[in-house]
Design a protein around this motif. Structure first.
Motif, mmCIF file in Angstrom:
data_model
loop_
_atom_site.group_PDB
_atom_site.id
_atom_site.type_symbol
_atom_site.label_atom_id
_atom_site.label_comp_id
_atom_site.label_asym_id
_atom_site.label_seq_id
_atom_site.Cartn_x
_atom_site.Cartn_y
_atom_site.Cartn_z
ATOM 1 N N PRO A 42 -23.399 -12.932 -7.395
ATOM 2 C CA PRO A 42 -22.395 -12.061 -8.007
ATOM 3 C C PRO A 42 -21.263 -11.781 -7.021
ATOM 4 C CG PRO A 42 -24.232 -10.755 -7.238
ATOM 5 C CD PRO A 42 -24.603 -12.193 -6.975
ATOM 6 N N VAL A 43 -20.228 -11.104 -7.500
ATOM 7 C CA VAL A 43 -19.049 -10.877 -6.669
ATOM 8 C C VAL A 43 -18.521 -9.468 -6.908
ATOM 9 C CG1 VAL A 43 -17.334 -11.705 -8.349
ATOM 10 C CG2 VAL A 43 -16.919 -12.021 -5.884
ATOM 11 N N HIS A 44 -17.682 -8.984 -5.969
ATOM 12 C CA HIS A 44 -17.064 -7.654 -6.061
ATOM 13 C C HIS A 44 -18.116 -6.560 -6.222
ATOM 14 C CE1 HIS A 44 -13.418 -10.001 -7.822
ATOM 15 N NE2 HIS A 44 -13.399 -10.008 -6.498
ATOM 16 N N ARG A 93 0.578 -8.619 -7.727
ATOM 17 C CA ARG A 93 0.055 -9.298 -8.917
ATOM 18 C C ARG A 93 -0.580 -10.631 -8.529
ATOM 19 N NH1 ARG A 93 -2.155 -7.717 -13.121
ATOM 20 N NH2 ARG A 93 -0.575 -6.061 -13.054
ATOM 21 N N LEU A 94 0.040 -11.358 -7.604
ATOM 22 C CA LEU A 94 -0.530 -12.630 -7.153
ATOM 23 C C LEU A 94 -1.895 -12.401 -6.501
ATOM 24 C CD1 LEU A 94 -0.152 -15.693 -6.744
ATOM 25 C CD2 LEU A 94 0.893 -15.161 -4.531
ATOM 26 N N ALA A 95 -2.011 -11.359 -5.687
ATOM 27 C CA ALA A 95 -3.304 -11.051 -5.060
ATOM 28 C C ALA A 95 -4.352 -10.730 -6.115
ATOM 29 C CB ALA A 95 -3.145 -9.881 -4.093
ATOM 30 N N MET A 96 -3.972 -9.981 -7.135
ATOM 31 C CA MET A 96 -4.907 -9.625 -8.203
ATOM 32 C C MET A 96 -5.375 -10.867 -8.953
ATOM 33 S SD MET A 96 -2.935 -6.230 -9.612
ATOM 34 C CE MET A 96 -4.045 -5.960 -10.988
ATOM 35 N N ALA A 109 4.528 -8.917 1.498
ATOM 36 C CA ALA A 109 3.071 -8.945 1.360
ATOM 37 C C ALA A 109 2.547 -7.740 0.594
ATOM 38 C CB ALA A 109 2.406 -9.007 2.731
ATOM 39 N N ALA A 110 1.365 -7.942 0.013
ATOM 40 C CA ALA A 110 0.635 -6.883 -0.673
ATOM 41 C C ALA A 110 -0.851 -7.193 -0.539
ATOM 42 C CB ALA A 110 1.049 -6.784 -2.135
ATOM 43 N N MET A 111 -1.689 -6.282 -1.017
ATOM 44 C CA MET A 111 -3.130 -6.425 -0.842
ATOM 45 C C MET A 111 -3.838 -5.943 -2.095
ATOM 46 S SD MET A 111 -5.484 -4.571 2.095
ATOM 47 C CE MET A 111 -5.256 -2.925 1.410
ATOM 48 N N ASP A 112 -4.963 -6.601 -2.424
ATOM 49 C CA ASP A 112 -5.797 -6.158 -3.543
ATOM 50 C C ASP A 112 -7.240 -6.099 -3.073
ATOM 51 O OD1 ASP A 112 -6.085 -5.528 -6.431
ATOM 52 O OD2 ASP A 112 -7.325 -7.328 -6.420
ATOM 53 N N VAL A 113 -7.885 -4.963 -3.264
ATOM 54 C CA VAL A 113 -9.260 -4.744 -2.838
ATOM 55 C C VAL A 113 -10.142 -4.600 -4.068
ATOM 56 C CG1 VAL A 113 -10.840 -3.237 -1.569
ATOM 57 C CG2 VAL A 113 -8.509 -3.601 -0.722
ATOM 58 N N GLY A 135 -16.968 -5.974 0.567
ATOM 59 C CA GLY A 135 -15.677 -5.343 0.850
ATOM 60 C C GLY A 135 -14.533 -6.277 0.522
ATOM 61 N N ASP A 136 -14.671 -7.049 -0.553
ATOM 62 C CA ASP A 136 -13.758 -8.150 -0.874
ATOM 63 C C ASP A 136 -12.297 -7.699 -0.923
ATOM 64 O OD1 ASP A 136 -16.018 -9.715 -1.124
ATOM 65 O OD2 ASP A 136 -16.159 -9.417 -3.281
ATOM 66 N N VAL A 137 -11.451 -8.466 -0.240
ATOM 67 C CA VAL A 137 -10.027 -8.142 -0.172
ATOM 68 C C VAL A 137 -9.214 -9.432 -0.156
ATOM 69 C CG1 VAL A 137 -10.141 -7.984 2.348
ATOM 70 C CG2 VAL A 137 -8.234 -6.928 1.147
#
Length: 331
Positions: free
Chosen positions: A266-268, A251-254, A36-40, A273-275
């Motif tokens: 709008p977004v981000h 990369r998949l999270a991104m 797993a990984a994470m993108d904020v 706190g989009d993750v």
């Protein structure tokens, strides 16, 4: 395929929520530890174990993910999920010690009209335990779990999910808790920004308007000029049965974050706190370049669909002044 995150073998989802509290928890539990990984991307995130998921750090696999309402109080939900896993003997083994690895993230739902006077300790740890214990291959969408108290700028928010396969049969699925500062629908109408990616009328089949007017494109945000940095957030999990490294999961999270941009307007924002958490259960080999590119492309589409389904399936809270649901407005 049931158009759910659990279409990925070895993934289970459970909810626990409290109608009086108008908040809850959703647990994503892996039958075996998942890479797993994470993108904020949001400007006001609230996360648990975010440092562990950094690519330079040692632990690569996780046992579960805890998504919660409650703002920072909700970070305790991960402890409840962790407690349930510990009872099952699950976790990272360090000699005789076993530590369940449970990253998580929260959204702000403290001002939605629910009773948040819980006393000394918030209820989210206990809700996390119940959500993990309830995890199965079938789960509800809409105003449930971590999505119970969610709202967007104009409509009731909620929890959605969707799934798809690449032409080679690699599966990818997403789950999203939609509590965005912006809107998931266009202007004052029934159309979803994610309409071009809809499959089988899964969120009403309304398509897009014939033309976009300036009014449709103006900014609508929760709280208007009084919006604060902690009132929002969309939380998401994307899972695949492709074999991925931790770097590839990042990369998949991104790439999956692109689905946010296709579904929320709008977004981000600084007040979101989009993750996105990305995980691999590891079963099917893919090409590390073209294969991962295609997987990310499909993941972004699936993410947009999951976000729209969360709004489409939501029901309004039974509190004074509650935002209407999409179905309340458009039937």
């Amino acid at each position: 395929m049931h158009n759910l995150l659990t279409d990925i073998a070895g993934v289970r989802v459970g909810h626990a929520d409290d109608a009086e509290l108008a908040s809850g928890v959703t647990a994503v539990v892996f039958d075996r530890p998942a890479v797993a990984a994470m993108d904020v991307r949001g400007g006001a995130p609230g996360t648990r174990e975010g440092g562990l998921l950094d690519l330079v750090n040692m632990v690569e696999r996780i046992d579960a993910i805890a998504l919660s309402g409650g703002s920072a109080f909700g970070l305790e939900a991960g402890g409840g999920v962790q407690a349930w896993l510990a009872e099952q003997g699950r976790g990272f083994q360090a000699r005789s010690a076993i530590v369940p690895i449970v990253p998580g993230a929260i959204c702000f739902d403290l001002l939605n009209g629910g009773n948040k006077k819980w006393g000394r300790f918030a209820p989210y740890r206990d809700l996390g335990y119940v959500a993990a214990a309830a995890a199965g291959t079938s789960f509800a969408l809409g105003s449930v779990g971590a999505g119970l108290g969610a709202n967007t700028a104009n409509l009731k928010g909620g929890l959605g999910s969707a799934s798809a396969q690449t032409p080679d049969g690699v599966k990818v699925a997403a789950l999203a808790v939609v509590n965005a500062v912006g809107t998931v629908t266009v202007g004052d109408g029934p159309w979803f920004w994610a309409a071009p990616f809809e499959v089988d009328d899964e969120y009403g089949g309304r398509g897009l308007p014939a033309a976009f007017t300036p009014d449709m494109l103006k900014m609508r945000v929760k709280g208007g000029p009084a919006a604060t940095p902690s009132e929002n957030t969309t939380l998401a999990v994307v899972v695949t049965d492709a074999v991925l490294t931790k770097n590839q999961a990042k990369r998949l999270a991104m790439m999956a974050q692109t689905g946010f941009a296709r579904a929320i307007y709008p977004v981000h924002a600084p007040t979101d706190g989009d993750v996105v958490f990305a995980a691999s259960t590891g079963g099917r080999q893919i090409d590390p370049l073209i294969g991962l590119t295609e997987l990310g492309m499909v993941a972004a589409n699936v993410m947009a669909r999951a976000i729209a389904r969360g709004i489409y399936a939501a029901t309004a809270l039974a509190v004074p002044g509650a935002l209407p649901s999409w179905r309340d407005r458009f039937g």
